[in-house]
Design a protein around this motif. Structure first.
Motif, mmCIF file in Angstrom:
data_model
loop_
_atom_site.group_PDB
_atom_site.id
_atom_site.type_symbol
_atom_site.label_atom_id
_atom_site.label_comp_id
_atom_site.label_asym_id
_atom_site.label_seq_id
_atom_site.Cartn_x
_atom_site.Cartn_y
_atom_site.Cartn_z
ATOM 1 N N MET A 178 41.652 17.526 55.795
ATOM 2 C CA MET A 178 40.802 18.398 55.021
ATOM 3 C C MET A 178 39.467 17.717 54.683
ATOM 4 S SD MET A 178 41.420 19.964 51.216
ATOM 5 C CE MET A 178 42.145 21.514 51.634
ATOM 6 N N TYR A 179 39.512 16.398 54.437
ATOM 7 C CA TYR A 179 38.311 15.697 53.991
ATOM 8 C C TYR A 179 37.628 14.872 55.080
ATOM 9 C CZ TYR A 179 40.181 16.744 49.355
ATOM 10 O OH TYR A 179 40.661 17.379 48.248
ATOM 11 N N GLU A 180 38.141 14.888 56.296
ATOM 12 C CA GLU A 180 37.625 14.020 57.344
ATOM 13 C C GLU A 180 36.136 14.251 57.611
ATOM 14 O OE1 GLU A 180 40.345 16.062 57.991
ATOM 15 O OE2 GLU A 180 41.878 14.552 57.615
ATOM 16 N N LYS A 181 35.759 15.507 57.737
ATOM 17 C CA LYS A 181 34.364 15.844 58.023
ATOM 18 C C LYS A 181 33.454 15.402 56.877
ATOM 19 C CE LYS A 181 32.675 19.829 60.179
ATOM 20 N NZ LYS A 181 32.491 21.290 60.219
ATOM 21 N N LEU A 182 33.878 15.656 55.655
ATOM 22 C CA LEU A 182 33.098 15.266 54.480
ATOM 23 C C LEU A 182 32.974 13.745 54.401
ATOM 24 C CD1 LEU A 182 31.615 16.065 51.899
ATOM 25 C CD2 LEU A 182 33.822 16.109 50.730
ATOM 26 N N ASP A 183 34.076 13.045 54.638
ATOM 27 C CA ASP A 183 34.048 11.582 54.595
ATOM 28 C C ASP A 183 33.088 11.007 55.640
ATOM 29 O OD1 ASP A 183 35.884 11.714 52.570
ATOM 30 O OD2 ASP A 183 37.573 10.958 53.757
ATOM 31 N N LYS A 184 33.117 11.549 56.852
ATOM 32 C CA LYS A 184 32.212 11.076 57.904
ATOM 33 C C LYS A 184 30.760 11.291 57.511
ATOM 34 C CE LYS A 184 35.274 11.664 61.848
ATOM 35 N NZ LYS A 184 35.522 12.398 63.096
ATOM 36 N N ARG A 185 30.472 12.426 56.918
ATOM 37 C CA ARG A 185 29.091 12.713 56.501
ATOM 38 C C ARG A 185 28.652 11.793 55.370
ATOM 39 N NH1 ARG A 185 28.646 19.338 56.854
ATOM 40 N NH2 ARG A 185 28.874 19.415 59.117
ATOM 41 N N ILE A 186 29.547 11.510 54.449
ATOM 42 C CA ILE A 186 29.215 10.605 53.352
ATOM 43 C C ILE A 186 28.927 9.208 53.881
ATOM 44 C CG2 ILE A 186 30.126 9.429 51.309
ATOM 45 C CD1 ILE A 186 31.642 12.046 50.651
ATOM 46 N N VAL A 187 29.796 8.703 54.734
ATOM 47 C CA VAL A 187 29.604 7.355 55.291
ATOM 48 C C VAL A 187 28.312 7.293 56.096
ATOM 49 C CG1 VAL A 187 30.549 5.665 56.908
ATOM 50 C CG2 VAL A 187 32.045 6.755 55.241
ATOM 51 N N ALA A 188 28.013 8.323 56.878
ATOM 52 C CA ALA A 188 26.771 8.345 57.657
ATOM 53 C C ALA A 188 25.552 8.349 56.737
ATOM 54 C CB ALA A 188 26.746 9.557 58.582
ATOM 55 N N SER A 189 25.626 9.090 55.660
ATOM 56 C CA SER A 189 24.518 9.151 54.703
ATOM 57 C C SER A 189 24.300 7.801 54.034
ATOM 58 C CB SER A 189 24.814 10.222 53.649
ATOM 59 O OG SER A 189 23.808 10.259 52.678
ATOM 60 N N VAL A 190 25.377 7.149 53.628
ATOM 61 C CA VAL A 190 25.268 5.838 52.989
ATOM 62 C C VAL A 190 24.732 4.815 53.989
ATOM 63 C CG1 VAL A 190 26.601 3.955 51.943
ATOM 64 C CG2 VAL A 190 27.020 6.310 51.250
ATOM 65 N N ALA A 191 25.162 4.896 55.239
ATOM 66 C CA ALA A 191 24.686 3.962 56.260
ATOM 67 C C ALA A 191 23.179 4.093 56.482
ATOM 68 C CB ALA A 191 25.431 4.191 57.573
ATOM 69 N N LYS A 192 22.648 5.290 56.299
ATOM 70 C CA LYS A 192 21.203 5.523 56.447
ATOM 71 C C LYS A 192 20.442 5.221 55.156
ATOM 72 C CE LYS A 192 21.963 9.520 59.313
ATOM 73 N NZ LYS A 192 21.664 10.941 59.435
ATOM 74 N N ARG A 193 21.175 4.765 54.123
ATOM 75 C CA ARG A 193 20.597 4.470 52.802
ATOM 76 C C ARG A 193 20.061 5.721 52.119
ATOM 77 N NH1 ARG A 193 21.805 2.058 49.597
ATOM 78 N NH2 ARG A 193 19.851 1.592 48.615
ATOM 79 N N GLU A 194 20.721 6.852 52.346
ATOM 80 C CA GLU A 194 20.393 8.098 51.668
ATOM 81 C C GLU A 194 21.414 8.316 50.557
ATOM 82 O OE1 GLU A 194 20.655 11.002 54.748
ATOM 83 O OE2 GLU A 194 18.783 10.386 55.679
ATOM 84 N N ASN A 195 21.014 9.036 49.533
ATOM 85 C CA ASN A 195 21.923 9.344 48.441
ATOM 86 C C ASN A 195 22.797 10.527 48.857
ATOM 87 O OD1 ASN A 195 23.207 10.094 46.069
ATOM 88 N ND2 ASN A 195 21.413 9.735 44.804
ATOM 89 N N PRO A 196 24.113 10.331 48.957
ATOM 90 C CA PRO A 196 24.985 11.424 49.400
ATOM 91 C C PRO A 196 25.013 12.609 48.437
ATOM 92 C CG PRO A 196 26.276 9.485 48.813
ATOM 93 C CD PRO A 196 24.845 9.094 48.730
ATOM 94 N N LEU A 197 24.647 12.399 47.196
ATOM 95 C CA LEU A 197 24.650 13.501 46.227
ATOM 96 C C LEU A 197 23.542 14.509 46.496
ATOM 97 C CD1 LEU A 197 25.266 11.488 42.947
ATOM 98 C CD2 LEU A 197 26.930 12.780 44.291
ATOM 99 N N HIS A 198 22.507 14.103 47.222
ATOM 100 C CA HIS A 198 21.363 14.978 47.469
ATOM 101 C C HIS A 198 21.274 15.478 48.911
ATOM 102 C CE1 HIS A 198 20.020 14.032 43.492
ATOM 103 N NE2 HIS A 198 19.979 12.739 43.776
ATOM 104 N N CYS A 199 22.288 15.195 49.708
ATOM 105 C CA CYS A 199 22.283 15.609 51.119
ATOM 106 C C CYS A 199 22.808 17.047 51.238
ATOM 107 C CB CYS A 199 23.143 14.662 51.930
ATOM 108 S SG CYS A 199 23.230 15.094 53.674
ATOM 109 N N LYS A 200 22.029 17.899 51.883
ATOM 110 C CA LYS A 200 22.381 19.315 52.008
ATOM 111 C C LYS A 200 23.682 19.518 52.780
ATOM 112 C CE LYS A 200 20.598 23.693 53.705
ATOM 113 N NZ LYS A 200 19.521 24.383 54.407
#
Length: 74
Positions: free
Chosen positions: A1-23
């Motif tokens: 259920m959370y795999e897609k969300l987890d991948k997006r969060i990790v990718a956002s953090v790897a790019k040094r973006e704040n995951p709370l503000h990612c659309k």
């Protein structure tokens, strides 16, 4: 259920973006929230903490990270 969300969060953090503000992350959290009846922010916060506890990401203050506070790859 959370795999897609987890991948997006990790990718956002790897790019040094704040995951709370990612659309894309917020859209996926909203989808999960609708399915589970939870608040979207609570879904996202729960996944951030789960990834932190799993050792994939970590949160550092500005003092800990030479002025670059926020989420980092562990």
């Amino acid at each position: 259920m959370y795999e897609k969300l987890d991948k997006r969060i990790v990718a956002s953090v790897a790019k040094r973006e704040n995951p709370l503000h990612c659309k894309r992350i917020n859209e996926e959290a909203e989808r999960i929230a609708t399915e589970t009846g939870r608040d979207a922010f609570r879904v996202l916060d729960g996944r951030l903490q789960a990834l932190r506890k799993a050792g994939k990401i970590c949160y550092l203050t500005k003092a800990d990270s030479y002025g670059q506070g926020g989420w980092h790859m562990a």
